[in-house]
Design an enzyme around this catalytic site. Structure first.
Site, PDB file in Angstrom:
ATOM      1  N   LYS A  63      59.843   1.257 111.975  1.00  0.00           N
ATOM      2  CA  LYS A  63      58.961   2.227 112.636  1.00  0.00           C
ATOM      3  C   LYS A  63      57.522   1.753 112.462  1.00  0.00           C
ATOM      4  O   LYS A  63      57.229   0.810 111.741  1.00  0.00           O
ATOM      5  CB  LYS A  63      59.107   3.629 112.028  1.00  0.00           C
ATOM      6  CG  LYS A  63      60.514   4.193 111.974  1.00  0.00           C
ATOM      7  CD  LYS A  63      61.035   4.628 113.327  1.00  0.00           C
ATOM      8  CE  LYS A  63      62.426   5.235 113.210  1.00  0.00           C
ATOM      9  NZ  LYS A  63      63.017   5.549 114.534  1.00  0.00           N
ATOM     10  N   SER A  74      62.909   9.085 118.889  1.00  0.00           N
ATOM     11  CA  SER A  74      62.779   8.477 117.568  1.00  0.00           C
ATOM     12  C   SER A  74      62.942   9.530 116.491  1.00  0.00           C
ATOM     13  O   SER A  74      62.213  10.530 116.465  1.00  0.00           O
ATOM     14  CB  SER A  74      61.407   7.804 117.429  1.00  0.00           C
ATOM     15  OG  SER A  74      61.210   7.319 116.120  1.00  0.00           O
ATOM     16  N   SER A  97      64.149   3.254 119.597  1.00  0.00           N
ATOM     17  CA  SER A  97      63.094   4.101 119.056  1.00  0.00           C
ATOM     18  C   SER A  97      61.726   3.436 119.057  1.00  0.00           C
ATOM     19  O   SER A  97      60.704   4.121 118.974  1.00  0.00           O
ATOM     20  CB  SER A  97      63.443   4.547 117.634  1.00  0.00           C
ATOM     21  OG  SER A  97      63.401   3.448 116.741  1.00  0.00           O
ATOM     22  N   SER A 129      68.306   0.011 118.219  1.00  0.00           N
ATOM     23  CA  SER A 129      68.086   1.253 118.959  1.00  0.00           C
ATOM     24  C   SER A 129      66.797   1.160 119.755  1.00  0.00           C
ATOM     25  O   SER A 129      66.030   0.199 119.644  1.00  0.00           O
ATOM     26  CB  SER A 129      68.025   2.444 118.002  1.00  0.00           C
ATOM     27  OG  SER A 129      66.815   2.410 117.257  1.00  0.00           O
TER      28      SER A 129
END
Length: 262
Positions: free
Chosen positions: A102, A210, A42, A40
């Protein structure tokens, strides 16, 4: 008869070789480094869809989630050191069981808040410096054919999708880029989060795209993450492909091969 015995021996040798190869690969993946594919956007522009990264599993020690299917017979964490603010971390989502990546923003005891798209830690504004514009083509990306979100939306297929880029410097001096899409999105203004003992607060670098610790686990977010769910630190991109299939060599991003993650 001899020919059949020879064939049987060869098959058995092949099975043993496969067994040991899988065992060695499993031990290496469990104890040392785990590959992780970025699905993704994010973490753009630090990590792009189609980046393959190596996750250092020795960095924070080991928990039950260090093994595939959470099969390690470990309570808590062993042989570990504390993660540092600014680390890019792969962890297991406590509710849906997926692996996510993250940036670590909040340590135990910290207060975290977003005000008008700017991060505040322990009551102090985290400085951001403008760093130009991040551009990419508005087209399906990766095997999941994700379309990027653009600050200059609407953008037609094949057009240039842009986002404002800033360099954010955390209290420990570590700097990284962040992207902006919306001027007043939901995650741009939050309540004050106080990180509980033994837990951490994560955010994506692509701040307006995100689902991270700003959002509770009940709505698909991460919330506060207990230490046992940490898997490892993402240190380096080893391979990168912009295409829907890894073997489409004309879509490889050679400039990202073996690139350190900041």
């Amino acid at each position: 008869m001899a020919s059949k015995e020879k064939t049987g021996d060869s098959l058995w040798d092949w099975i043993k070789t496969l067994f040991w190869a899988l065992l060695i690969a499993g031990v290496f993946r469990t104890l040392f480094f785990q590959p992780f594919w970025i699905p993704s956007e994010s973490m753009k522009d630090t990590l792009l869809i189609g980046d393959f990264v190596f996750v250092n599993k020795m960095a924070y020690g080991y928990s039950r989630y260090s093994c595939p299917f959470a099969m390690c017979p470990i309570e808590g964490r062993i042989m570990g050191s504390e993660p540092e603010r600014g680390d890019v971390v792969v962890f297991r989502h406590p509710v849906n069981g997926s692996d996510m990546i993250k940036r670590l923003i909040g340590l135990p005891g910290d207060t975290i808040q977003m005000k008008d798209g700017v991060l505040w830690i322990n009551g102090q504004e985290v400085p951001q410096q403008p760093d130009g514009i991040f551009e990419e083509i508005y087209e399906p990306q990766g095997p999941m054919a994700n379309l990027p979100r653009c600050e200059n939306a609407p953008v037609g297929q094949g057009g240039v999708c842009t986002r404002s880029r800033f360099i954010e410097t955390l209290p420990n001096g570590r700097s990284h880029s962040v992207l902006n899409i919306d001027s007043n999105g939901y995650g741009d203004n939050t309540d004050v989060f106080t990180v509980p003992p033994g837990q951490y607060f994560f955010m994506g670098d692509n701040r307006d795209n995100s689902t991270d610790s700003r959002y509770s686990q009940t709505v698909g977010g991460v919330g506060f993450l207990p230490a046992e769910f940490l898997i490892g630190r993402a240190d380096r991109i080893v391979f990168s492909s912009a295409g829907s299939r890894m073997w489409f060599f004309w879509t490889w991003r050679a400039d990202r091969f073996f690139k350190a993650i900041e």
